[in-house]
Design a protein around this motif. Structure first.
Motif, PDB file in Angstrom:
ATOM      1  N   SER A 134       0.925  -0.994  -0.133  1.00  0.00           N
ATOM      2  CA  SER A 134       0.244  -0.189   0.290  1.00  0.00           C
ATOM      3  C   SER A 134       0.734   1.435   0.147  1.00  0.00           C
ATOM      4  O   SER A 134       0.250   2.444  -0.101  1.00  0.00           O
ATOM      5  N   GLY A 135       2.457   1.014   0.302  1.00  0.00           N
ATOM      6  CA  GLY A 135       3.107   2.444   0.412  1.00  0.00           C
ATOM      7  C   GLY A 135       2.529   3.012   1.670  1.00  0.00           C
ATOM      8  O   GLY A 135       3.801   3.840   1.896  1.00  0.00           O
ATOM      9  N   ALA A 136       2.183   2.208   2.555  1.00  0.00           N
ATOM     10  CA  ALA A 136       1.652   2.955   3.946  1.00  0.00           C
ATOM     11  C   ALA A 136       3.639   2.820   4.718  1.00  0.00           C
ATOM     12  O   ALA A 136       3.468   3.948   5.015  1.00  0.00           O
ATOM     13  N   THR A 137       4.248   2.477   4.779  1.00  0.00           N
ATOM     14  CA  THR A 137       5.870   1.808   5.389  1.00  0.00           C
ATOM     15  C   THR A 137       6.249   3.210   4.978  1.00  0.00           C
ATOM     16  O   THR A 137       6.800   3.801   5.646  1.00  0.00           O
ATOM     17  N   LYS A 138       6.004   3.596   3.814  1.00  0.00           N
ATOM     18  CA  LYS A 138       7.108   3.928   2.863  1.00  0.00           C
ATOM     19  C   LYS A 138       6.376   5.917   3.687  1.00  0.00           C
ATOM     20  O   LYS A 138       7.485   6.801   3.860  1.00  0.00           O
ATOM     21  N   ILE A 139       5.166   6.010   3.080  1.00  0.00           N
ATOM     22  CA  ILE A 139       4.567   7.213   3.717  1.00  0.00           C
ATOM     23  C   ILE A 139       4.915   7.449   5.085  1.00  0.00           C
ATOM     24  O   ILE A 139       5.253   9.176   5.181  1.00  0.00           O
ATOM     25  N   ILE A 140       5.082   7.036   5.734  1.00  0.00           N
ATOM     26  CA  ILE A 140       4.699   7.047   7.803  1.00  0.00           C
ATOM     27  C   ILE A 140       6.241   6.939   7.647  1.00  0.00           C
ATOM     28  O   ILE A 140       7.131   8.015   8.447  1.00  0.00           O
ATOM     29  N   ARG A 141       7.401   6.236   6.776  1.00  0.00           N
ATOM     30  CA  ARG A 141       8.667   6.399   7.277  1.00  0.00           C
ATOM     31  C   ARG A 141       9.787   7.487   6.897  1.00  0.00           C
ATOM     32  O   ARG A 141       9.930   8.542   7.465  1.00  0.00           O
ATOM     33  N   ARG A 142       8.611   8.667   5.861  1.00  0.00           N
ATOM     34  CA  ARG A 142       9.471   9.202   5.699  1.00  0.00           C
ATOM     35  C   ARG A 142       8.433  11.113   6.164  1.00  0.00           C
ATOM     36  O   ARG A 142       9.144  11.600   6.153  1.00  0.00           O
ATOM     37  N   ASN A 143       7.835  10.332   7.376  1.00  0.00           N
ATOM     38  CA  ASN A 143       7.065  11.046   7.682  1.00  0.00           C
ATOM     39  C   ASN A 143       6.793  11.405   9.061  1.00  0.00           C
ATOM     40  O   ASN A 143       6.457  11.728  10.094  1.00  0.00           O
ATOM     41  N   ARG A 144       8.097  10.371   9.455  1.00  0.00           N
ATOM     42  CA  ARG A 144       7.607   9.860  11.287  1.00  0.00           C
ATOM     43  C   ARG A 144       8.017  10.869  12.326  1.00  0.00           C
ATOM     44  O   ARG A 144       7.515  10.930  13.527  1.00  0.00           O
ATOM     45  N   HIS A 145       9.452  12.180  12.358  1.00  0.00           N
ATOM     46  CA  HIS A 145       9.420  12.740  12.731  1.00  0.00           C
ATOM     47  C   HIS A 145       8.097  13.754  13.228  1.00  0.00           C
ATOM     48  O   HIS A 145       7.927  13.852  14.237  1.00  0.00           O
ATOM     49  N   GLU A 146       7.865  14.109  12.091  1.00  0.00           N
ATOM     50  CA  GLU A 146       6.218  15.087  12.231  1.00  0.00           C
ATOM     51  C   GLU A 146       5.225  14.040  12.170  1.00  0.00           C
ATOM     52  O   GLU A 146       4.232  14.684  13.576  1.00  0.00           O
ATOM     53  N   LEU A 147       5.001  12.996  12.698  1.00  0.00           N
ATOM     54  CA  LEU A 147       4.180  11.905  12.925  1.00  0.00           C
ATOM     55  C   LEU A 147       4.165  12.415  14.394  1.00  0.00           C
ATOM     56  O   LEU A 147       3.260  12.443  15.983  1.00  0.00           O
ATOM     57  N   GLU A 148       5.471  11.593  15.081  1.00  0.00           N
ATOM     58  CA  GLU A 148       5.655  11.395  16.156  1.00  0.00           C
ATOM     59  C   GLU A 148       5.762  13.224  17.074  1.00  0.00           C
ATOM     60  O   GLU A 148       5.257  13.486  17.940  1.00  0.00           O
ATOM     61  N   ARG A 149       5.997  14.067  16.266  1.00  0.00           N
ATOM     62  CA  ARG A 149       5.760  15.681  16.983  1.00  0.00           C
ATOM     63  C   ARG A 149       3.946  15.452  17.318  1.00  0.00           C
ATOM     64  O   ARG A 149       3.669  15.786  18.711  1.00  0.00           O
ATOM     65  N   MET A 150       3.458  15.530  15.937  1.00  0.00           N
ATOM     66  CA  MET A 150       2.128  15.711  16.503  1.00  0.00           C
ATOM     67  C   MET A 150       1.287  15.219  17.949  1.00  0.00           C
ATOM     68  O   MET A 150       0.712  15.489  18.616  1.00  0.00           O
ATOM     69  N   HIS A 151       2.221  13.067  17.719  1.00  0.00           N
ATOM     70  CA  HIS A 151       1.518  12.509  18.485  1.00  0.00           C
ATOM     71  C   HIS A 151       2.112  13.264  19.534  1.00  0.00           C
ATOM     72  O   HIS A 151       1.625  13.759  21.399  1.00  0.00           O
ATOM     73  N   ARG A 152       3.234  13.473  20.331  1.00  0.00           N
ATOM     74  CA  ARG A 152       3.535  14.002  21.274  1.00  0.00           C
ATOM     75  C   ARG A 152       3.604  15.945  21.962  1.00  0.00           C
ATOM     76  O   ARG A 152       3.030  15.688  22.901  1.00  0.00           O
ATOM     77  N   GLU A 153       4.099  16.836  20.818  1.00  0.00           N
ATOM     78  CA  GLU A 153       3.913  17.958  21.329  1.00  0.00           C
ATOM     79  C   GLU A 153       2.255  18.934  20.618  1.00  0.00           C
ATOM     80  O   GLU A 153       1.755  19.069  21.921  1.00  0.00           O
ATOM     81  N   ASP A 154       1.509  17.973  20.469  1.00  0.00           N
ATOM     82  CA  ASP A 154      -0.112  17.939  19.846  1.00  0.00           C
ATOM     83  C   ASP A 154      -1.477  17.575  21.031  1.00  0.00           C
ATOM     84  O   ASP A 154      -2.135  17.885  21.073  1.00  0.00           O
ATOM     85  N   GLY A 155      -0.260  16.196  21.245  1.00  0.00           N
ATOM     86  CA  GLY A 155      -1.493  15.996  21.898  1.00  0.00           C
ATOM     87  C   GLY A 155      -2.261  14.804  21.346  1.00  0.00           C
ATOM     88  O   GLY A 155      -2.940  14.274  21.567  1.00  0.00           O
ATOM     89  N   ALA A 156      -2.232  14.658  19.907  1.00  0.00           N
ATOM     90  CA  ALA A 156      -3.262  13.827  19.281  1.00  0.00           C
ATOM     91  C   ALA A 156      -3.082  12.136  19.235  1.00  0.00           C
ATOM     92  O   ALA A 156      -1.702  12.462  19.459  1.00  0.00           O
TER      93      ALA A 156
END
Length: 111
Positions: free
Chosen positions: A29-51
């Motif tokens: 599906s390409g999900a892993t590639k998308i997540i790998r490319r955006n991992r730091h921003e996704l972690e930031r959203m979770h950690r700092e934005d509380g998502a």
């Protein structure tokens, strides 16, 4: 006991061909590639934005990110992919680190 190396090669070659035809480990599906490319921003959203990971997954699904079976990505699948990506990156860092370390040459002889 001796072995027939030619027969062994043929057998291993057939097993390898079966493995390559397996869907395991192939990008679907390409999900892993998308997540790998955006991992730091996704972690930031979770950690700092509380998502929550479920909220982030829903946002990704709304943009067309799917799991291997074509279903919208779930929070559970997202967290599993994030974990797998972190583990892979850590292994790569350790491998690179050990490749750059100098071998221990023992104590220095000062005589």
């Amino acid at each position: 006991m001796s072995i027939d190396l030619e027969r062994l090669r043929d057998y291993v070659k057939s097993l390898k061909a079966e493995r390559q035809d397996s869907p395991i480990g192939k990008v679907k599906s390409g999900a892993t590639k998308i997540i790998r490319r955006n991992r730091h921003e996704l972690e930031r959203m979770h950690r700092e934005d509380g998502a929550t990971w479920t909220e982030i997954a829903a946002g990704l699904a709304a943009q067309g990110v799917t799991q291997g079976d074509g279903q919208p990505i779930t929070g559970r699948r997202l967290t599993a992919l994030m974990h797998n990506i972190r583990v892979q990156e850590e292994r790569l860092r350790n491998k690179e680190k050990s490749a750059h370390e100098l071998p221990d040459e023992g104590p220095i002889d000062q005589s």
